[in-house]
Design an enzyme around this catalytic site. Structure first.
Site, PDB file in Angstrom:
ATOM      1  CB  SER A 102     -45.302  -3.611   6.314  1.00  8.69           C
ATOM      2  OG  SER A 102     -44.840  -2.343   5.916  1.00  8.69           O
TER       3      SER A 102
ATOM      4  CE  LYS B  23     -44.908  -3.109   1.867  1.00  9.15           C
ATOM      5  NZ  LYS B  23     -45.330  -2.543   3.114  1.00  9.15           N
TER       6      LYS B  23
END
Lengths: 159, 170
Positions: free
Chosen positions: A42, A86
């Site tokens: 990701s 993230k």
């Protein structure tokens, strides 16, 4: 009789030394910095798929010096036993525009509520982030990634 | 010279005990004061603003539940407020992931999402809880309250209380 006394004293000293090192280890790993292994698709191309060793620091989020662009470790709102990596895209009060690549390419705009942050992975096609589970409370942030140690050809500071 | 040594060893001892105290309160258990009357009559049954924080209940909060984030209905927990991460609140868990919660005020039925919980105070008339800010992520929970430690006449174990009419398993 004196031997037992001496033995007990020796055991106490060793236990105290062990406790001292354990507590120093704990405080460093939770309040200063620690190395972490991150893997997954990701955050491509910033972080590798097969795993990087990153240094995380735990000072910035406690003093509130986190802003858009920082790579952070967040306890997942979907599963509290997992920590995800993230990037912060927006903080409270920001207007964030995002699109979901596989859902018809429609754009949405949202205002980040008070006390929350909007996080997204760099690889929008393979990331479960705030586009799926919404803005994340600031209290879920665990630390900030600031340096990559392994693999050696990408040794250096992040973002 | 002896005073210098004494001061140095005193500093080292203080530092060691500070580290040990911080580690124990982070990993195992710590004592927190409860402010406000949102959990009456379980905590702070009398609002006595004359005495101030001396008469507040101080409770023992354990952190072993954070190993697997496994909670039960009726547990009293301490969590960071979702709108201000510096504030901590004490409320009771009414719903766990998958439960359906009925809110009589808006005639709505809400399903608690995965990884979240529904919290409410024991005193519904003066409690800011999930009825206002919705279900909270379990990652915000900082510990589970097990005992009241102060004032001495109120030392007791904190019981789990079930609200049978407020939740139903899916």
């Amino acid at each position: 009789m004196r031997r037992w006394g001496l033995l007990a004293k020796e055991a106490l000293t060793q236990t105290l030394t062990f406790a001292r090192f354990f507590c120093l280890f704990h405080v460093t790993n939770h309040y200063l910095w620690s190395p972490t292994l991150v893997f997954g698709p990701s955050m491509l191309p910033t972080l590798n798929l097969t795993g990087d060793v990153i240094l995380a620091e735990y000072v910035s989020h406690r003093v509130g010096r986190l802003g858009p662009g920082d790579i952070v470790f967040v306890r997942s709102p979907v599963d509290p036993n997992k920590i995800v990596t993230k990037r912060i895209v927006g903080v409270e009060g920001d207007r964030v525009t995002y699109f979901k690549p596989r859902n018809g390419d429609s754009c949405h705009t949202v205002v980040v509520p008070k006390g929350h942050v909007w996080i997204q992975g760099d690889n929008l096609y393979a990331s479960r982030d705030s586009r799926q589970f919404g803005p994340v409370p600031y209290g879920l942030i665990e630390g900030k990634a600031f340096f990559r140690v392994w693999p050696p050809n990408s040794f250096g500071s992040l973002g | 010279m002896a005073a210098h040594n004494f001061l140095w060893s005193l500093t080292k001892n203080c530092f060691t005990f500070g580290l040990i105290g911080l580690t124990v309160s982070d990993r195992y258990a710590s004592i927190v004061p409860v402010r406000g009357s949102s959990m009456s009559p379980t905590f702070n049954p009398t609002t006595d603003s004359f005495m101030g924080s001396l008469s507040d209940d101080h409770v023992l909060m354990e952190k072993f539940c954070l190993q697997k984030y496994k909670f039960s209905h009726g547990d009293v927990i301490v969590f960071c407020s979702p709108s201000n991460h510096k504030e901590k609140h004490v409320k009771r868990i009414i719903g766990l992931p998958g439960d359906w919660i009925g809110t009589p005020m808006t005639n709505d039925v809400v399903k608690v999402p995965n990884g979240h919980c529904w919290v409410e105070g024991d005193n519904p008339s003066s409690s800011l809880d999930s009825r206002s800010f919705g279900p909270i992520p379990l990652g915000l929970v900082k510990g589970r309250v097990t005992h009241i430690l102060w004032p001495p006449q109120r030392v007791r174990h904190v019981e789990r209380k079930n609200h049978q009419k407020r939740h139903s398993p899916s």
